[in-house]
Design an enzyme around this catalytic site. Structure first.
Site, PDB file in Angstrom:
ATOM      1  N   PRO A  10     -10.164  -5.751 -38.940  1.00  0.00           N
ATOM      2  CA  PRO A  10     -10.913  -6.963 -39.269  1.00  0.00           C
ATOM      3  C   PRO A  10      -9.987  -8.170 -39.435  1.00  0.00           C
ATOM      4  CG  PRO A  10     -11.660  -5.126 -40.608  1.00  0.00           C
ATOM      5  CD  PRO A  10     -10.430  -4.659 -39.887  1.00  0.00           C
ATOM      6  N   GLU A  11     -10.423  -9.315 -38.959  1.00  0.00           N
ATOM      7  CA  GLU A  11      -9.634 -10.533 -39.116  1.00  0.00           C
ATOM      8  C   GLU A  11     -10.052 -11.246 -40.402  1.00  0.00           C
ATOM      9  OE1 GLU A  11      -8.516 -12.582 -35.622  1.00  0.00           O
ATOM     10  OE2 GLU A  11      -9.054 -10.920 -34.307  1.00  0.00           O
ATOM     11  N   LYS A  51      -5.630 -10.813 -44.775  1.00  0.00           N
ATOM     12  CA  LYS A  51      -6.390  -9.573 -44.655  1.00  0.00           C
ATOM     13  C   LYS A  51      -6.396  -8.775 -45.963  1.00  0.00           C
ATOM     14  CE  LYS A  51      -5.440  -9.540 -39.721  1.00  0.00           C
ATOM     15  NZ  LYS A  51      -4.916  -8.811 -38.544  1.00  0.00           N
ATOM     16  N   ARG A  97      -0.601  -5.174 -29.384  1.00  0.00           N
ATOM     17  CA  ARG A  97      -2.022  -5.445 -29.158  1.00  0.00           C
ATOM     18  C   ARG A  97      -2.203  -6.102 -27.796  1.00  0.00           C
ATOM     19  NH1 ARG A  97      -4.855  -5.669 -33.889  1.00  0.00           N
ATOM     20  NH2 ARG A  97      -6.648  -5.323 -32.527  1.00  0.00           N
TER      21      ARG A  97
END
Length: 269
Positions: free
Chosen positions: A2-3, A52, A258
């Protein structure tokens, strides 16, 4: 993972559901049992988010720090809570509501001093009022690392993840492989301002939408995007598709572990 907008939304949901209430806190799974006992039957006084990192406050009794990581999830429901099912790391409940946390990378109880130390390790968060983009710029302006790598560094822009990285660089027309030291101050300010706008929209809507009105499905007479992450985007997970602006094929590469996505036509070196 999650960002940052997701974490800020969670902080708001915990505050709305339990703020100011005496709450039951337990760890059905058992891995947070000791910490849960120390704040059980205490008032949930406040919540906070930085990047985060989610913080749930219990006044002088400390703060629960949560980092969801890749697999953490929180589910809210009405109260009282049902019998626990599965590996629930943390459950907070009252007679009217409950929230269950599963699979986080971190769930621990901190003192206020320890919480401050976590903040000190993080960079500015575009969603926080106390954020100073200069703190990020000081690291960017002398770096020999690509701006795509730098934007994944939580000491430079806390809360920014893979989607916001790709989309903000596209929106600002910046080659993701440009070295930090070759990014101008004006470009950094535009990147930062765009992150503030996009991430605030994410908090409000619960999804990441980055396309301008003229590039929406309705405006372009195209099908809406279908993806687990939701939202209309320019380049993220659009490898091989035509750019919505210039028509070039979207490219991808692995940067900082990523998948990075970018348009070679709109983001020239």
């Amino acid at each position: 993972m999650p960002e940052g907008h997701v974490i800020h939304r969670l902080a708001g949901r915990y505050a709305d559901a339990f703020g100011g209430d005496v709450v039951r806190v337990d760890s059905p799974q058992g891995r947070f049992a000791d910490g849960a006992k120390r704040v059980d039957d205490r008032v949930l006084t406040s919540t906070d988010a930085h990047g985060k990192q989610l913080f749930i406050g219990f006044g002088e009794n400390g703060w629960i720090r949560v980092h969801l990581g890749l697999y953490g999830k929180v589910a809210f429901g009405d109260g009282p809570p049902p019998a626990p099912v599965g590996a629930i790391r943390l459950r907070i409940s009252t007679e009217s509501a409950h929230a269950e946390l599963r699979g986080p990378t971190v769930c621990e109880l901190l003192t206020s001093t320890e919480k401050s130390a976590v903040h000190d390790r993080l960079g500015p968060d575009p969603l926080r009022e106390d954020a100073d983009p200069d703190d990020g710029w000081k690291r960017v302006r002398t770096s020999r690392v690509s701006i795509a790598s730098l934007l994944m560094n939580q000491r430079i822009a806390a809360g920014v993840g893979n989607i916001y990285r790709a989309e903000v660089l596209f929106r600002q027309g910046i080659d993701p492989y440009r070295l930090g030291r070759n990014v101008t101050r004006d470009e950094w300010d535009r990147v930062w301002g765009d992150l503030v706008t996009l991430m605030r929209d994410g908090v409000r809507t619960g999804r990441i939408d980055t396309v301008a009105p003229q590039h929406t499905p309705e405006a372009m007479n195209r099908p809406p995007r279908v993806d687990d992450h939701g939202g209309e985007v320019y380049v993220y997970r659009r490898f091989g598709a035509d750019c919505l602006v210039c028509g070039e094929s979207i490219r991808t590469d692995v940067v900082e572990g990523r998948n990075l996505f970018w348009c070679p036509g709109c983001q020239k070196g």
